[in-house]
Scaffold this active site. Structure first.
Site, mmCIF file in Angstrom:
data_model
loop_
_atom_site.group_PDB
_atom_site.id
_atom_site.type_symbol
_atom_site.label_atom_id
_atom_site.label_comp_id
_atom_site.label_asym_id
_atom_site.label_seq_id
_atom_site.Cartn_x
_atom_site.Cartn_y
_atom_site.Cartn_z
ATOM 1 N N LYS A 291 -3.839 2.742 -0.469
ATOM 2 C CA LYS A 291 -4.942 3.203 0.370
ATOM 3 C C LYS A 291 -4.736 4.693 0.632
ATOM 4 C CE LYS A 291 -6.121 0.276 3.656
ATOM 5 N NZ LYS A 291 -6.012 -0.649 4.801
ATOM 6 N N ASP B 79 0.830 -1.195 0.000
ATOM 7 C CA ASP B 79 0.000 0.000 0.000
ATOM 8 C C ASP B 79 0.870 1.253 0.000
ATOM 9 O OD1 ASP B 79 0.685 0.577 2.707
ATOM 10 O OD2 ASP B 79 -0.944 -0.703 3.412
#
Length: 405
Positions: A217, A195
Protein backbone atom coordinates in the site's frame (compact mmCIF):
# COMPACT_ATOMS: atom_id res chain seq x y z
CA UNK A 1 31.98 -49.36 27.93
CA UNK A 2 30.12 -46.12 28.59
CA UNK A 3 26.99 -46.34 26.45
CA UNK A 4 24.95 -43.20 25.71
CA UNK A 5 21.47 -42.90 27.22
CA UNK A 6 18.42 -43.83 25.18
CA UNK A 7 16.14 -40.76 25.17
CA UNK A 8 12.42 -41.30 25.65
CA UNK A 9 9.48 -39.08 26.51
CA UNK A 10 7.67 -40.47 29.54
CA UNK A 11 3.91 -39.99 29.72
CA UNK A 12 3.33 -39.94 33.46
CA UNK A 13 -0.21 -38.58 33.66
CA UNK A 14 -2.10 -40.51 36.34
CA UNK A 15 0.87 -42.77 37.04
CA UNK A 16 2.50 -43.09 40.45
CA UNK A 17 5.88 -41.40 40.82
CA UNK A 18 7.82 -41.62 44.10
CA UNK A 19 10.18 -38.87 45.17
CA UNK A 20 12.45 -39.98 48.01
CA UNK A 21 13.72 -36.96 49.89
CA UNK A 22 12.14 -33.66 50.80
CA UNK A 23 14.93 -31.11 50.39
CA UNK A 24 15.74 -28.50 47.78
CA UNK A 25 16.67 -31.00 45.06
CA UNK A 26 13.28 -32.67 45.41
CA UNK A 27 11.66 -29.24 45.49
CA UNK A 28 13.15 -28.52 42.05
CA UNK A 29 12.06 -31.83 40.54
CA UNK A 30 8.47 -32.04 41.80
CA UNK A 31 6.85 -29.15 39.83
CA UNK A 32 7.75 -30.71 36.47
CA UNK A 33 6.27 -34.03 37.59
CA UNK A 34 3.07 -32.27 38.63
CA UNK A 35 2.97 -30.46 35.27
CA UNK A 36 3.21 -33.86 33.55
CA UNK A 37 0.13 -35.00 35.46
CA UNK A 38 1.98 -37.55 37.61
CA UNK A 39 0.53 -38.89 40.86
CA UNK A 40 3.42 -37.74 43.05
CA UNK A 41 4.18 -39.21 46.47
CA UNK A 42 7.03 -37.79 48.55
CA UNK A 43 8.69 -40.10 51.06
CA UNK A 44 10.77 -38.21 53.61
CA UNK A 45 10.77 -37.52 57.37
CA UNK A 46 10.82 -33.77 56.62
CA UNK A 47 10.05 -31.54 53.63
CA UNK A 48 10.77 -27.92 52.72
CA UNK A 49 8.03 -25.30 53.24
CA UNK A 50 7.56 -25.10 49.45
CA UNK A 51 6.89 -28.85 49.22
CA UNK A 52 4.59 -28.65 52.22
CA UNK A 53 2.67 -25.95 50.36
CA UNK A 54 2.10 -28.36 47.47
CA UNK A 55 0.75 -30.85 49.98
CA UNK A 56 -1.68 -28.26 51.30
CA UNK A 57 -3.02 -27.60 47.80
CA UNK A 58 -3.57 -31.32 47.22
CA UNK A 59 -1.05 -31.57 44.36
CA UNK A 60 1.11 -34.24 46.04
CA UNK A 61 0.98 -36.81 48.83
CA UNK A 62 3.54 -37.04 51.64
CA UNK A 63 4.62 -40.12 53.60
CA UNK A 64 6.38 -38.54 56.60
CA UNK A 65 8.97 -41.19 57.47
CA UNK A 66 12.11 -42.85 56.18
CA UNK A 67 12.19 -44.94 53.01
CA UNK A 68 11.24 -48.62 52.83
CA UNK A 69 11.49 -50.82 49.75
CA UNK A 70 7.72 -51.33 49.68
CA UNK A 71 7.30 -47.61 48.95
CA UNK A 72 8.16 -48.38 45.34
CA UNK A 73 5.43 -50.98 44.86
CA UNK A 74 3.29 -49.87 41.93
CA UNK A 75 5.58 -46.97 41.01
CA UNK A 76 6.37 -46.13 37.38
CA UNK A 77 9.28 -43.78 38.07
CA UNK A 78 11.48 -42.88 41.05
CA UNK A 79 13.42 -39.75 41.90
CA UNK A 80 16.00 -40.30 44.61
CA UNK A 81 17.02 -36.97 46.14
CA UNK A 82 18.31 -37.51 49.68
CA UNK A 83 21.68 -36.49 51.11
CA UNK A 84 22.25 -39.97 52.58
CA UNK A 85 24.27 -42.23 50.25
CA UNK A 86 23.08 -45.39 52.02
CA UNK A 87 19.41 -44.44 51.54
CA UNK A 88 20.03 -43.57 47.91
CA UNK A 89 21.64 -46.95 47.32
CA UNK A 90 18.72 -48.73 49.00
CA UNK A 91 16.31 -46.86 46.71
CA UNK A 92 18.36 -47.90 43.67
CA UNK A 93 18.34 -51.56 44.73
CA UNK A 94 14.60 -51.56 45.39
CA UNK A 95 13.93 -49.86 42.05
CA UNK A 96 16.08 -52.39 40.16
CA UNK A 97 14.25 -55.27 41.81
CA UNK A 98 10.92 -53.83 40.60
CA UNK A 99 12.27 -52.80 37.18
CA UNK A 100 11.42 -49.17 37.85
CA UNK A 101 13.66 -46.50 36.37
CA UNK A 102 15.38 -44.42 39.04
CA UNK A 103 17.03 -41.01 38.91
CA UNK A 104 19.72 -40.33 41.51
CA UNK A 105 20.77 -36.82 42.43
CA UNK A 106 24.00 -37.97 44.07
CA UNK A 107 25.46 -40.43 41.53
CA UNK A 108 24.37 -40.34 37.90
CA UNK A 109 26.45 -43.41 37.03
CA UNK A 110 24.55 -45.48 39.59
CA UNK A 111 21.18 -44.33 38.25
CA UNK A 112 19.09 -46.04 35.57
CA UNK A 113 17.71 -42.74 34.27
CA UNK A 114 18.93 -39.16 33.96
CA UNK A 115 16.88 -35.99 34.21
CA UNK A 116 17.37 -33.81 31.13
CA UNK A 117 17.34 -30.03 31.05
CA UNK A 118 13.79 -29.36 29.84
CA UNK A 119 12.31 -26.33 28.14
CA UNK A 120 9.00 -25.75 26.39
CA UNK A 121 7.77 -23.50 23.62
CA UNK A 122 4.16 -23.86 22.60
CA UNK A 123 3.53 -27.57 22.09
CA UNK A 124 7.24 -28.38 21.66
CA UNK A 125 9.22 -29.90 24.52
CA UNK A 126 13.01 -29.66 24.35
CA UNK A 127 15.04 -32.09 26.50
CA UNK A 128 18.84 -31.99 26.50
CA UNK A 129 21.25 -34.51 28.03
CA UNK A 130 24.79 -33.11 28.04
CA UNK A 131 26.62 -36.28 29.09
CA UNK A 132 26.01 -35.77 32.83
CA UNK A 133 26.99 -32.07 32.61
CA UNK A 134 23.89 -30.20 33.85
CA UNK A 135 25.30 -26.73 33.16
CA UNK A 136 26.05 -27.60 29.56
CA UNK A 137 22.63 -29.20 29.17
CA UNK A 138 20.90 -26.10 30.54
CA UNK A 139 22.86 -23.78 28.24
CA UNK A 140 21.97 -25.85 25.17
CA UNK A 141 18.32 -26.01 26.23
CA UNK A 142 18.15 -22.25 26.75
CA UNK A 143 19.72 -21.59 23.37
CA UNK A 144 17.30 -23.86 21.53
CA UNK A 145 14.23 -22.46 23.30
CA UNK A 146 15.38 -18.88 22.70
CA UNK A 147 15.74 -19.54 18.96
CA UNK A 148 12.31 -21.18 18.85
CA UNK A 149 10.77 -18.15 20.56
CA UNK A 150 12.54 -15.71 18.24
CA UNK A 151 11.66 -17.69 15.14
CA UNK A 152 15.32 -18.25 14.22
CA UNK A 153 14.73 -21.98 14.61
CA UNK A 154 11.48 -23.02 12.98
CA UNK A 155 9.43 -25.91 14.33
CA UNK A 156 6.35 -25.78 12.16
CA UNK A 157 3.32 -27.85 13.09
CA UNK A 158 2.41 -29.82 9.99
CA UNK A 159 -0.53 -31.72 11.44
CA UNK A 160 -3.85 -30.42 12.69
CA UNK A 161 -3.03 -26.86 11.75
CA UNK A 162 -6.02 -24.59 12.20
CA UNK A 163 -7.30 -22.68 9.20
CA UNK A 164 -7.95 -19.06 10.02
CA UNK A 165 -6.49 -15.58 10.03
CA UNK A 166 -4.03 -14.04 12.47
CA UNK A 167 -3.52 -10.29 12.34
CA UNK A 168 0.10 -9.52 13.24
CA UNK A 169 1.29 -6.02 13.99
CA UNK A 170 4.93 -5.76 12.97
CA UNK A 171 5.79 -2.72 15.06
CA UNK A 172 7.51 0.44 13.81
CA UNK A 173 9.85 -1.21 11.33
CA UNK A 174 12.91 -2.67 13.04
CA UNK A 175 12.53 -6.47 12.76
CA UNK A 176 13.97 -6.86 16.26
CA UNK A 177 10.91 -5.06 17.66
CA UNK A 178 8.30 -7.55 16.45
CA UNK A 179 6.76 -9.57 19.27
CA UNK A 180 7.78 -13.17 19.95
CA UNK A 181 4.20 -14.28 19.30
CA UNK A 182 4.11 -12.34 16.03
CA UNK A 183 7.32 -13.90 14.74
CA UNK A 184 6.13 -17.39 15.65
CA UNK A 185 2.83 -16.83 13.82
CA UNK A 186 4.74 -15.79 10.70
CA UNK A 187 6.93 -18.88 10.76
CA UNK A 188 3.92 -21.17 11.27
CA UNK A 189 1.79 -19.67 8.48
CA UNK A 190 0.80 -21.18 5.14
CA UNK A 191 0.19 -17.73 3.65
CA UNK A 192 1.51 -14.29 4.64
CA UNK A 193 -0.36 -11.26 3.33
CA UNK A 194 2.00 -8.32 3.83
CA UNK A 195 2.06 -4.63 3.02
CA UNK A 196 4.86 -2.12 2.53
CA UNK A 197 5.33 -1.01 6.14
CA UNK A 198 5.64 -4.52 7.59
CA UNK A 199 9.25 -5.26 8.67
CA UNK A 200 10.52 -6.57 5.34
CA UNK A 201 13.60 -8.37 6.70
CA UNK A 202 11.36 -10.90 8.42
CA UNK A 203 9.86 -11.97 5.10
CA UNK A 204 13.21 -13.38 3.99
CA UNK A 205 13.17 -15.67 7.04
CA UNK A 206 9.90 -17.35 6.05
CA UNK A 207 10.10 -21.09 5.28
CA UNK A 208 10.35 -21.77 1.55
CA UNK A 209 6.86 -23.27 1.30
CA UNK A 210 5.10 -20.20 2.74
CA UNK A 211 3.20 -18.24 0.08
CA UNK A 212 3.79 -14.48 0.25
CA UNK A 213 1.07 -12.18 -1.08
CA UNK A 214 2.25 -8.58 -1.42
CA UNK A 215 -0.50 -5.99 -1.02
CA UNK A 216 1.95 -3.10 -0.92
CA UNK A 217 0.00 0.00 0.00
CA UNK A 218 2.12 2.85 -1.33
CA UNK A 219 1.10 6.45 -0.50
CA UNK A 220 -0.36 8.03 -3.62
CA UNK A 221 0.79 5.03 -5.61
CA UNK A 222 -0.02 1.41 -6.34
CA UNK A 223 -2.59 0.27 -3.77
CA UNK A 224 -4.59 -2.83 -2.96
CA UNK A 225 -8.03 -1.73 -1.86
CA UNK A 226 -9.06 -2.81 1.62
CA UNK A 227 -11.99 -4.79 0.21
CA UNK A 228 -9.57 -6.79 -1.93
CA UNK A 229 -7.32 -7.48 1.08
CA UNK A 230 -10.36 -8.66 3.01
CA UNK A 231 -11.34 -10.91 0.11
CA UNK A 232 -7.84 -12.43 -0.13
CA UNK A 233 -7.44 -13.30 3.55
CA UNK A 234 -10.96 -14.75 3.79
CA UNK A 235 -10.56 -16.75 0.59
CA UNK A 236 -7.25 -18.23 1.71
CA UNK A 237 -8.62 -19.17 5.14
CA UNK A 238 -11.74 -20.78 3.66
CA UNK A 239 -9.41 -22.86 1.49
CA UNK A 240 -8.10 -24.42 4.72
CA UNK A 241 -4.93 -22.40 5.08
CA UNK A 242 -3.36 -20.65 8.06
CA UNK A 243 -3.15 -16.98 7.07
CA UNK A 244 -1.12 -14.19 8.65
CA UNK A 245 -2.04 -10.62 7.76
CA UNK A 246 1.21 -8.79 8.40
CA UNK A 247 1.41 -5.02 8.62
CA UNK A 248 3.48 -2.34 10.28
CA UNK A 249 2.73 -0.78 13.64
CA UNK A 250 -0.37 -1.93 15.50
CA UNK A 251 -3.35 -3.46 13.70
CA UNK A 252 -5.85 -1.26 15.50
CA UNK A 253 -4.10 2.13 15.47
CA UNK A 254 -5.01 3.56 12.05
CA UNK A 255 -4.22 0.15 10.59
CA UNK A 256 -7.75 -0.78 9.44
CA UNK A 257 -7.23 -4.05 11.23
CA UNK A 258 -10.72 -4.19 12.68
CA UNK A 259 -12.20 -4.01 9.20
CA UNK A 260 -10.36 -7.26 8.53
CA UNK A 261 -11.68 -8.74 11.77
CA UNK A 262 -15.24 -7.89 10.76
CA UNK A 263 -14.73 -9.37 7.29
CA UNK A 264 -13.45 -12.63 8.79
CA UNK A 265 -16.31 -12.84 11.27
CA UNK A 266 -18.87 -12.21 8.54
CA UNK A 267 -17.41 -15.12 6.57
CA UNK A 268 -17.24 -17.41 9.59
CA UNK A 269 -13.43 -17.44 9.58
CA UNK A 270 -11.64 -17.73 12.95
CA UNK A 271 -9.52 -14.63 13.55
CA UNK A 272 -7.01 -13.72 16.27
CA UNK A 273 -4.94 -10.61 16.88
CA UNK A 274 -1.29 -10.23 17.87
CA UNK A 275 -0.71 -6.51 18.50
CA UNK A 276 2.46 -4.76 17.47
CA UNK A 277 4.37 -1.96 19.15
CA UNK A 278 2.37 1.19 18.51
CA UNK A 279 4.42 3.59 16.38
CA UNK A 280 3.13 6.88 17.89
CA UNK A 281 4.52 5.77 21.25
CA UNK A 282 7.42 3.51 20.26
CA UNK A 283 9.02 5.72 17.61
CA UNK A 284 9.28 8.85 19.77
CA UNK A 285 10.48 6.68 22.65
CA UNK A 286 13.26 5.13 20.58
CA UNK A 287 14.19 8.60 19.35
CA UNK A 288 14.53 9.71 22.98
CA UNK A 289 11.31 11.71 23.22
CA UNK A 290 8.75 10.85 25.93
CA UNK A 291 5.12 11.44 25.00
CA UNK A 292 4.40 12.32 28.66
CA UNK A 293 6.61 13.77 31.37
CA UNK A 294 5.89 14.64 34.99
CA UNK A 295 4.99 18.30 35.36
CA UNK A 296 5.03 18.84 31.59
CA UNK A 297 2.36 16.71 29.90
CA UNK A 298 -0.43 14.78 31.57
CA UNK A 299 -1.95 13.48 28.36
CA UNK A 300 -1.07 12.69 24.79
CA UNK A 301 -3.37 12.61 21.79
CA UNK A 302 -2.75 10.51 18.69
CA UNK A 303 -4.26 11.87 15.48
CA UNK A 304 -4.27 10.69 11.89
CA UNK A 305 -3.19 13.56 9.68
CA UNK A 306 -4.12 11.97 6.36
CA UNK A 307 -6.86 14.58 5.96
CA UNK A 308 -6.19 18.30 6.43
CA UNK A 309 -8.17 20.51 8.80
CA UNK A 310 -11.39 21.64 7.17
CA UNK A 311 -11.73 18.55 4.97
CA UNK A 312 -15.39 17.50 4.82
CA UNK A 313 -14.53 13.91 5.82
CA UNK A 314 -12.30 14.87 8.75
CA UNK A 315 -13.52 13.67 12.16
CA UNK A 316 -11.01 15.71 14.17
CA UNK A 317 -11.98 18.83 16.07
CA UNK A 318 -8.83 20.87 15.57
CA UNK A 319 -9.94 23.76 17.80
CA UNK A 320 -10.39 21.24 20.63
CA UNK A 321 -6.95 19.75 19.93
CA UNK A 322 -5.39 23.21 19.94
CA UNK A 323 -6.89 23.81 23.37
CA UNK A 324 -5.16 20.80 24.90
CA UNK A 325 -2.05 21.39 26.99
CA UNK A 326 -0.44 18.00 26.44
CA UNK A 327 1.38 16.23 23.63
CA UNK A 328 -0.06 15.80 20.14
CA UNK A 329 1.32 12.92 18.08
CA UNK A 330 0.55 12.99 14.37
CA UNK A 331 0.65 9.99 12.07
CA UNK A 332 0.48 10.04 8.26
CA UNK A 333 0.70 13.83 8.47
CA UNK A 334 3.78 14.87 6.49
CA UNK A 335 1.81 16.26 3.55
CA UNK A 336 -0.77 18.05 5.69
CA UNK A 337 1.59 19.15 8.48
CA UNK A 338 1.72 22.83 7.42
CA UNK A 339 -2.09 23.06 7.40
CA UNK A 340 -2.28 21.27 10.76
CA UNK A 341 0.28 23.64 12.25
CA UNK A 342 -1.80 26.60 11.05
CA UNK A 343 -4.93 25.13 12.63
CA UNK A 344 -3.16 24.64 15.96
CA UNK A 345 -1.80 28.20 15.85
CA UNK A 346 -5.23 29.56 14.99
CA UNK A 347 -6.62 27.61 17.95
CA UNK A 348 -4.23 29.27 20.40
CA UNK A 349 -1.12 27.12 20.51
CA UNK A 350 2.01 29.32 20.77
CA UNK A 351 4.17 29.63 17.65
CA UNK A 352 7.24 28.57 19.62
CA UNK A 353 5.70 25.23 20.62
CA UNK A 354 8.47 22.63 20.04
CA UNK A 355 7.97 20.04 17.32
CA UNK A 356 9.98 16.92 16.46
CA UNK A 357 9.59 15.00 13.21
CA UNK A 358 11.00 11.49 13.53
CA UNK A 359 11.59 10.12 10.04
CA UNK A 360 11.97 6.38 9.31
CA UNK A 361 11.70 5.60 13.01
CA UNK A 362 13.72 2.56 14.21
CA UNK A 363 15.23 2.07 10.74
CA UNK A 364 18.89 2.62 9.74
CA UNK A 365 17.85 5.88 8.01
CA UNK A 366 16.14 7.28 11.12
CA UNK A 367 16.61 10.99 11.73
CA UNK A 368 14.88 13.67 13.78
CA UNK A 369 14.04 17.09 12.40
CA UNK A 370 13.38 19.77 15.02
CA UNK A 371 11.10 22.76 14.48
CA UNK A 372 8.38 24.85 16.09
CA UNK A 373 4.77 25.17 15.08
CA UNK A 374 5.70 28.45 13.46
CA UNK A 375 8.54 26.98 11.39
CA UNK A 376 7.27 23.44 10.76
CA UNK A 377 6.27 23.89 7.12
CA UNK A 378 9.58 25.50 6.19
CA UNK A 379 11.64 22.91 8.06
CA UNK A 380 9.85 20.02 6.34
CA UNK A 381 10.68 21.58 2.98
CA UNK A 382 14.29 22.38 3.92
CA UNK A 383 14.93 18.82 5.12
CA UNK A 384 12.98 17.19 2.26
CA UNK A 385 11.00 15.09 4.74
CA UNK A 386 9.12 12.18 3.18
CA UNK A 387 6.77 9.63 4.77
CA UNK A 388 6.82 7.67 6.96
CA UNK A 389 7.32 10.04 9.86
CA UNK A 390 5.88 10.59 13.32
CA UNK A 391 5.37 14.23 14.31
CA UNK A 392 5.44 15.10 18.02
CA UNK A 393 4.07 18.48 19.10
CA UNK A 394 4.50 19.75 22.64
CA UNK A 395 6.78 20.65 25.53
CA UNK A 396 8.06 17.07 25.80
CA UNK A 397 10.20 17.84 22.76
CA UNK A 398 11.86 20.65 24.74
CA UNK A 399 12.50 18.17 27.58
CA UNK A 400 14.23 15.81 25.14
CA UNK A 401 16.14 18.56 23.28
CA UNK A 402 16.77 21.44 25.69
CA UNK A 403 19.75 22.57 23.63
CA UNK A 404 17.53 23.33 20.63
CA UNK A 405 14.83 25.32 22.40
Amino acid sequence: MDFPPYPSGLRLAGRRVVVVGGGHVAQRRIPALIAAGADVEVVSPEVTPAIEGLLGSGEIRWTARGFTAADLDGAWYVVCATSDAAVNEAVSVAADERRVFCVRSDDALAATAWTPAVGRHGDVTVAVLGNRDPRRSAELRDGIVAELREGSLVARQHRDRVAGVTLVGGGPGDPELVSVAGRKALMDADVVVADRLAPRELLSDLPADVELIDVAKLPRGRSAQQEEINRVIVEQALAGRSVVRFKGGDNFVFGRGYEEVLACRAAGVPVTVIPGLTSPVAVPGIAGIPVTHRGVAHEFTVISGHLPPGHPESLTSWPAVAGLAGTVVLMMAVENAPAIATALLDGGRPADTPVAVVCDGTMPTERTVLATLGTLGARLAEEAVKPPAIIVVGEVVRVAHPEAF
